[in-house]
Design a protein around this motif. Sequence first.
Motif, short mmCIF file in Angstrom:
data_model
loop_
_atom_site.label_atom_id
_atom_site.label_comp_id
_atom_site.label_asym_id
_atom_site.label_seq_id
_atom_site.Cartn_x
_atom_site.Cartn_y
_atom_site.Cartn_z
N THR A 240 0.80 -1.34 -0.19
CA THR A 240 0.10 0.05 -0.04
C THR A 240 0.88 1.26 -0.01
O THR A 240 2.03 1.26 0.35
CB THR A 240 -0.99 0.02 1.34
OG1 THR A 240 -0.32 -0.08 2.47
CG2 THR A 240 -1.79 -1.36 1.36
N VAL A 241 0.41 2.22 -0.65
CA VAL A 241 1.09 3.47 -0.64
C VAL A 241 0.67 4.51 0.23
O VAL A 241 -0.81 4.86 0.07
CB VAL A 241 0.96 4.08 -2.29
CG1 VAL A 241 2.02 5.26 -2.31
CG2 VAL A 241 1.46 3.12 -2.90
N LYS A 242 1.28 5.33 1.19
CA LYS A 242 0.81 6.24 2.04
C LYS A 242 1.74 7.56 1.79
O LYS A 242 2.83 7.56 1.42
CB LYS A 242 0.93 5.87 3.46
CG LYS A 242 -0.15 4.76 4.05
CD LYS A 242 0.00 4.59 5.16
CE LYS A 242 -1.06 3.37 5.82
NZ LYS A 242 -1.16 3.19 7.29
N PHE A 243 1.23 8.55 1.94
CA PHE A 243 1.84 9.91 1.65
C PHE A 243 1.96 10.65 2.96
O PHE A 243 0.89 10.71 3.64
CB PHE A 243 0.95 10.86 0.45
CG PHE A 243 0.70 10.19 -0.73
CD1 PHE A 243 2.05 10.37 -1.60
CD2 PHE A 243 -0.11 9.49 -1.04
CE1 PHE A 243 1.92 9.86 -3.09
CE2 PHE A 243 -0.36 8.61 -2.32
CZ PHE A 243 0.70 8.83 -3.23
N THR B 198 5.41 12.94 0.08
CA THR B 198 6.23 11.83 -0.45
C THR B 198 5.55 10.51 -0.21
O THR B 198 4.86 10.51 0.86
CB THR B 198 7.70 11.87 0.19
OG1 THR B 198 7.48 11.82 1.65
CG2 THR B 198 8.45 13.01 -0.12
N SER B 199 5.70 9.70 -1.16
CA SER B 199 5.31 8.66 -1.11
C SER B 199 5.93 7.41 -0.19
O SER B 199 7.12 7.35 -0.24
CB SER B 199 4.63 7.77 -2.19
OG SER B 199 5.96 7.64 -3.26
#
Length: 232
Positions: A66-69, A74-75
Amino acid sequence: MSLRWIHENLEAPTCDEECSDIDDSCSDDSYDSDLSIGEEKGPGSEKEINGDRRRKRETRRHPTTTVKFDENGTSHYITSESVKRSPCVIWDPRKPAQNPVYNCLVIKLFCRTGYHLGVSESGRVRGLSATNEPHALLHIIPVSFGVVRIQNIETSLYLAFNKKGRLYGELNGNKDNTEWEQWNVGSYDAFRSRKYANYGWWIGIKKNGRAKPGPRTSWGQKSIQFLAIRQE
């Protein structure tokens, strides 16, 4: 040409084996060939086939990402394996009680073994058989929900456990060993030491009237079950 000559010279058609119209594709030769192939493989090939099946079963799913910012935009890629799971919490079916009788000033705690809980001037905790004993008069001071302090009115001593699990009268009520967790046992109440909750030490009185050591107490014993009697 007459019909008689035709009948006399009539010959049956000959069938050539090489030019036969019968299709040999459905003959038993193909079945025999399959058997011959299976025989040539032998038991070792069966293990290989089973091994392939086991390999398919042992395959695991690729961990999801999963991608979190963050605040800067910034990812950050987070996999399911890197996420820390919360520790398992053991659920205790017993719920802390809040007896309305403890809102009064003076009570007595009558044990199922037939004694009243009392604290003498020397700090000795024991069971009292007489009903008019002044050392049996107690004052319950609520600390939080389900947590109380037990103080003797006559001696002003607080009920507490020492390191060895012996009950005694403590003069300083601000110590953590004077706090007790109150639990319901049907129509009775039980008091467990909040400081030594991991050891399971309860207030108890033996059948002979002596205070029961904390290491010898356990949930469900009659010696740890008390009935709160309100005093006018």
